[in-house]
Design a protein around this motif. Structure first.
Motif, PDB file in Angstrom:
ATOM      1  N   THR A 109       0.837  -1.205   0.000  1.00 54.53           N
ATOM      2  CA  THR A 109       0.000   0.000   0.000  1.00 54.53           C
ATOM      3  C   THR A 109       0.868   1.250   0.000  1.00 54.53           C
ATOM      4  OG1 THR A 109      -0.150   0.472   2.386  1.00 54.53           O
ATOM      5  CG2 THR A 109      -1.572  -1.280   1.514  1.00 54.53           C
ATOM      6  N   THR A 110       0.243   2.357  -0.283  1.00 56.72           N
ATOM      7  CA  THR A 110       0.950   3.642  -0.292  1.00 56.72           C
ATOM      8  C   THR A 110       1.201   4.160   1.115  1.00 56.72           C
ATOM      9  OG1 THR A 110      -1.176   4.778  -0.485  1.00 56.72           O
ATOM     10  CG2 THR A 110       0.010   4.321  -2.541  1.00 56.72           C
ATOM     11  N   ILE A 111       0.607   3.548   2.140  1.00 54.41           N
ATOM     12  CA  ILE A 111       0.785   4.047   3.500  1.00 54.41           C
ATOM     13  C   ILE A 111       1.662   3.120   4.336  1.00 54.41           C
ATOM     14  CG2 ILE A 111      -1.357   5.378   3.513  1.00 54.41           C
ATOM     15  CD1 ILE A 111      -2.619   3.177   5.233  1.00 54.41           C
ATOM     16  N   ASP A 112       2.439   2.267   3.663  1.00 51.35           N
ATOM     17  CA  ASP A 112       3.387   1.438   4.396  1.00 51.35           C
ATOM     18  C   ASP A 112       4.564   2.281   4.876  1.00 51.35           C
ATOM     19  OD1 ASP A 112       1.981  -0.918   2.883  1.00 51.35           O
ATOM     20  OD2 ASP A 112       3.275  -1.835   4.363  1.00 51.35           O
ATOM     21  N   HIS A 113       5.261   1.762   5.854  1.00 51.18           N
ATOM     22  CA  HIS A 113       6.445   2.424   6.398  1.00 51.18           C
ATOM     23  C   HIS A 113       7.611   2.303   5.410  1.00 51.18           C
ATOM     24  CE1 HIS A 113       9.704   3.333   9.258  1.00 51.18           C
ATOM     25  NE2 HIS A 113       8.764   3.894  10.001  1.00 51.18           N
ATOM     26  N   THR A 114       8.542   3.226   5.498  1.00 51.19           N
ATOM     27  CA  THR A 114       9.733   3.182   4.655  1.00 51.19           C
ATOM     28  C   THR A 114      10.490   1.867   4.822  1.00 51.19           C
ATOM     29  OG1 THR A 114       9.913   5.571   4.887  1.00 51.19           O
ATOM     30  CG2 THR A 114      11.845   4.431   4.027  1.00 51.19           C
ATOM     31  N   SER A 115      10.367   1.238   5.991  1.00 50.21           N
ATOM     32  CA  SER A 115      11.013  -0.052   6.228  1.00 50.21           C
ATOM     33  C   SER A 115      10.524  -1.129   5.274  1.00 50.21           C
ATOM     34  CB  SER A 115      10.770  -0.508   7.671  1.00 50.21           C
ATOM     35  OG  SER A 115      11.362   0.381   8.584  1.00 50.21           O
ATOM     36  N   VAL A 116       9.343  -0.929   4.697  1.00 52.51           N
ATOM     37  CA  VAL A 116       8.806  -1.829   3.677  1.00 52.51           C
ATOM     38  C   VAL A 116       9.060  -1.264   2.284  1.00 52.51           C
ATOM     39  CG1 VAL A 116       6.676  -2.766   2.674  1.00 52.51           C
ATOM     40  CG2 VAL A 116       7.044  -2.852   5.144  1.00 52.51           C
ATOM     41  N   LEU A 117       8.767   0.008   2.106  1.00 49.63           N
ATOM     42  CA  LEU A 117       8.830   0.613   0.776  1.00 49.63           C
ATOM     43  C   LEU A 117      10.247   0.658   0.222  1.00 49.63           C
ATOM     44  CD1 LEU A 117       6.298   3.561   1.281  1.00 49.63           C
ATOM     45  CD2 LEU A 117       5.859   1.283   0.332  1.00 49.63           C
ATOM     46  N   TYR A 122       1.122  -0.667  -5.772  1.00 46.94           N
ATOM     47  CA  TYR A 122       0.822   0.113  -4.579  1.00 46.94           C
ATOM     48  C   TYR A 122      -0.664   0.480  -4.565  1.00 46.94           C
ATOM     49  CZ  TYR A 122       5.883   0.698  -4.773  1.00 46.94           C
ATOM     50  OH  TYR A 122       7.231   0.476  -4.845  1.00 46.94           O
ATOM     51  N   ILE A 123      -1.356   0.040  -3.527  1.00 47.20           N
ATOM     52  CA  ILE A 123      -2.785   0.332  -3.398  1.00 47.20           C
ATOM     53  C   ILE A 123      -2.967   1.544  -2.496  1.00 47.20           C
ATOM     54  CG2 ILE A 123      -5.019  -0.526  -2.582  1.00 47.20           C
ATOM     55  CD1 ILE A 123      -4.045  -3.324  -3.143  1.00 47.20           C
ATOM     56  N   SER A 124      -3.752   2.497  -2.959  1.00 42.43           N
ATOM     57  CA  SER A 124      -4.090   3.646  -2.115  1.00 42.43           C
ATOM     58  C   SER A 124      -5.123   3.212  -1.082  1.00 42.43           C
ATOM     59  CB  SER A 124      -4.643   4.792  -2.968  1.00 42.43           C
ATOM     60  OG  SER A 124      -3.651   5.278  -3.837  1.00 42.43           O
ATOM     61  N   VAL A 125      -4.957   3.697   0.144  1.00 40.42           N
ATOM     62  CA  VAL A 125      -5.882   3.354   1.227  1.00 40.42           C
ATOM     63  C   VAL A 125      -6.492   4.636   1.757  1.00 40.42           C
ATOM     64  CG1 VAL A 125      -6.165   2.193   3.442  1.00 40.42           C
ATOM     65  CG2 VAL A 125      -4.411   1.392   1.840  1.00 40.42           C
ATOM     66  N   GLU A 126      -7.803   4.716   1.733  1.00 37.44           N
ATOM     67  CA  GLU A 126      -8.501   5.910   2.226  1.00 37.44           C
ATOM     68  C   GLU A 126      -8.370   6.006   3.746  1.00 37.44           C
ATOM     69  OE1 GLU A 126      -9.623   8.194   0.495  1.00 37.44           O
ATOM     70  OE2 GLU A 126     -10.341   7.459  -1.443  1.00 37.44           O
ATOM     71  N   HIS A 127      -8.654   7.181   4.256  1.00 33.17           N
ATOM     72  CA  HIS A 127      -8.633   7.379   5.705  1.00 33.17           C
ATOM     73  C   HIS A 127      -9.912   8.086   6.134  1.00 33.17           C
ATOM     74  CE1 HIS A 127      -7.755  11.682   5.222  1.00 33.17           C
ATOM     75  NE2 HIS A 127      -6.908  11.329   4.281  1.00 33.17           N
ATOM     76  N   VAL A 144     -13.580   2.375   3.577  1.00 37.85           N
ATOM     77  CA  VAL A 144     -14.601   1.323   3.651  1.00 37.85           C
ATOM     78  C   VAL A 144     -13.871  -0.007   3.457  1.00 37.85           C
ATOM     79  CG1 VAL A 144     -16.714   0.383   2.652  1.00 37.85           C
ATOM     80  CG2 VAL A 144     -16.362   2.870   2.704  1.00 37.85           C
ATOM     81  N   GLU A 145     -13.927  -0.850   4.465  1.00 35.10           N
ATOM     82  CA  GLU A 145     -13.163  -2.097   4.429  1.00 35.10           C
ATOM     83  C   GLU A 145     -13.495  -2.946   3.213  1.00 35.10           C
ATOM     84  OE1 GLU A 145     -13.368  -6.090   7.001  1.00 35.10           O
ATOM     85  OE2 GLU A 145     -12.549  -4.393   8.148  1.00 35.10           O
ATOM     86  N   GLU A 146     -14.766  -3.070   2.896  1.00 32.39           N
ATOM     87  CA  GLU A 146     -15.185  -3.898   1.762  1.00 32.39           C
ATOM     88  C   GLU A 146     -14.562  -3.400   0.465  1.00 32.39           C
ATOM     89  OE1 GLU A 146     -19.290  -5.486  -0.430  1.00 32.39           O
ATOM     90  OE2 GLU A 146     -19.399  -4.037   1.222  1.00 32.39           O
ATOM     91  N   ASN A 147     -14.536  -2.070   0.288  1.00 34.19           N
ATOM     92  CA  ASN A 147     -13.949  -1.502  -0.929  1.00 34.19           C
ATOM     93  C   ASN A 147     -12.450  -1.777  -1.006  1.00 34.19           C
ATOM     94  OD1 ASN A 147     -16.468  -0.527  -1.501  1.00 34.19           O
ATOM     95  ND2 ASN A 147     -16.019   1.582  -0.885  1.00 34.19           N
TER      96      ASN A 147
END
Length: 402
Positions: free
Chosen positions: A108-116, A132-137, A142-145
């Protein structure tokens, strides 16, 4: 009864008398028992010599620490390797795969630099593709989406999914169990960055059904810096090559056949130990912290209290004008992330620091880069009330200045 327990536990953290400790997600406060264990071990090494006099004791402590972690994870200690950090644990997995050009990893796009950062290097060196999947906040998540989007990115070349258990960037807890079901459906492996998970959430690793889980010692487990761990599902161990090999990762460490291109690895997850010998004071301190968490605090009690405190502080501050809670409702673990209209998160964090609240902003590269508070079981409702009042005063004063 709970009030009395909390009162006794707080006495074990001298730092709590100096500051409102709202930054457990960076470093948890060090309990007295851990400090004393490290000091005693450092003194012993200083006065009596290092390594050789106590080598047998060191190996026993390593095994005991692995067993304590297995107790918290609810797994076999043979599936736990000790590392120096979460980052090292993640790298052990990523570089241990047998990659082929064109293989895919989803993150995802909100992972830590330790992953990215390791994934970026893998792209360069191994020719893999990273999606990289964008994750809304906030209320837009919406979890299902999210799960539908994740599944839609899977192809027959997808080999691994890498996700945080709890996002350091937004504070949300990922639906790891549902993601694991998707992985099993497509025969994909799952690596979870658990730096912000274990100790903040009750983590039954077999129930989550993940393949790999990277662990931090210094955060929710209240250990010193310089130690972490990696859970590896037993049936994955034979397929994951060690990248770094040390005497600690070799069976019968001094019996190497120089005429053979092979060596016998240490049993199960121990083959991923990269340190020849861990720094004993740190190991002793971590072991003491784990024993404290299991025997004195209680993991279930700690995680339930953290959940309560997160919900409580959210209810206090979400009603303030201009406050946007970034952490999606219902996904809280130990974090609450928020923005305040008209305030730069760095400057707002500094204002709160001046009022003796240890909070921090998320780095600006990780949008929306909110202010982050991370709550340990040791905090009191009164401290959260004081925090709420301080934040309200800052917001009101800003309005009046206009």
């Amino acid at each position: 009864m709970e009030h009395k327990k909390l009162e006794l536990l707080r006495k074990e953290f001298p730092a709590l008398s100096k500051v409102h400790y709202f930054n457990n997600g960076t470093n948890g406060p060090l309990p007295r028992i851990s400090y004393e264990a490290m000091k005693e071990e450092a003194d012993k090494e200083y006065y009596q010599g290092r390594y050789l006099p106590f080598i047998k004791e060191l190996y026993e402590d390593m095994d005991q620490t692995r067993r304590l972690l297995a107790n918290i994870l609810k797994c076999s200690y043979e599936e736990v390797a000790l590392t120096q950090s979460t980052t090292e644990a993640i790298n052990i997995v990523l570089w241990g795969f047998k990659w082929h050009p064109g293989d895919e990893v989803i993150t995802t796009t909100i992972d830590h630099t330790s992953v990215l950062a390791p994934l970026a290097l893998l792209k360069s060196r191994q020719g893999i593709a990273v999606k990289y999947i964008s994750v809304e906040h906030s209320e837009r998540y919406v979890e299902e989406n999210f799960l539908k989007e994740l599944e839609s990115q899977i192809t027959n070349k997808t080999k691994l999914i890498v996700l945080p258990h709890v996002s350091f960037a937004t504070g949300m807890t990922f639906p790891i169990k549902e993601i694991s079901k998707i992985c099993r459906k497509y025969d994909i492996q799952l690596l979870v960055d658990g730096a912000q998970g274990l100790g903040a959430l009750d983590t039954d690793i077999y129930d989550l059904d993940v393949d790999y889980y990277a662990i931090a010692g210094r955060k929710w487990l209240l250990g010193p810096e310089g130690v972490g761990a990696l859970y590896i599902k037993k049936n994955r161990i034979s397929n994951l090559d060690p990248t770094f090999v040390s005497p600690a990762s070799v069976k019968n460490r001094h019996e190497i056949d120089l005429n053979s291109p092979f060596y016998l690895p240490a049993p199960f997850a121990a083959r991923y130990h990269t340190a020849t010998a861990m720094y004993s004071p740190i190991l002793k301190g971590f072991k003491a912290s784990l024993e404290f968490m299991i025997d004195e605090v209680g993991i279930n009690w700690a995680t339930e209290r953290i959940k309560h405190l997160s919900g409580y502080v959210r209810s206090l501050i979400e009603v303030f004008p201009g406050v946007q809670i970034v952490t999606p409702k219902g996904t809280e673990a130990g974090f609450i992330h928020f923005l305040v209209k008209g305030w730069n998160p760095v400057q707002l964090s500094q204002k709160l620091n001046e009022k003796n609240f240890m909070v921090r902003p998320v780095p600006k590269q990780h949008a929306p880069a909110p202010v982050r508070i991370s709550l340990g079981f040791y905090l009191t409702e009164d401290e959260l009330n004081q925090f709420s009042k301080a934040l309200e005063e800052i917001i009101v004063n800003k309005v009046m200045e206009r």
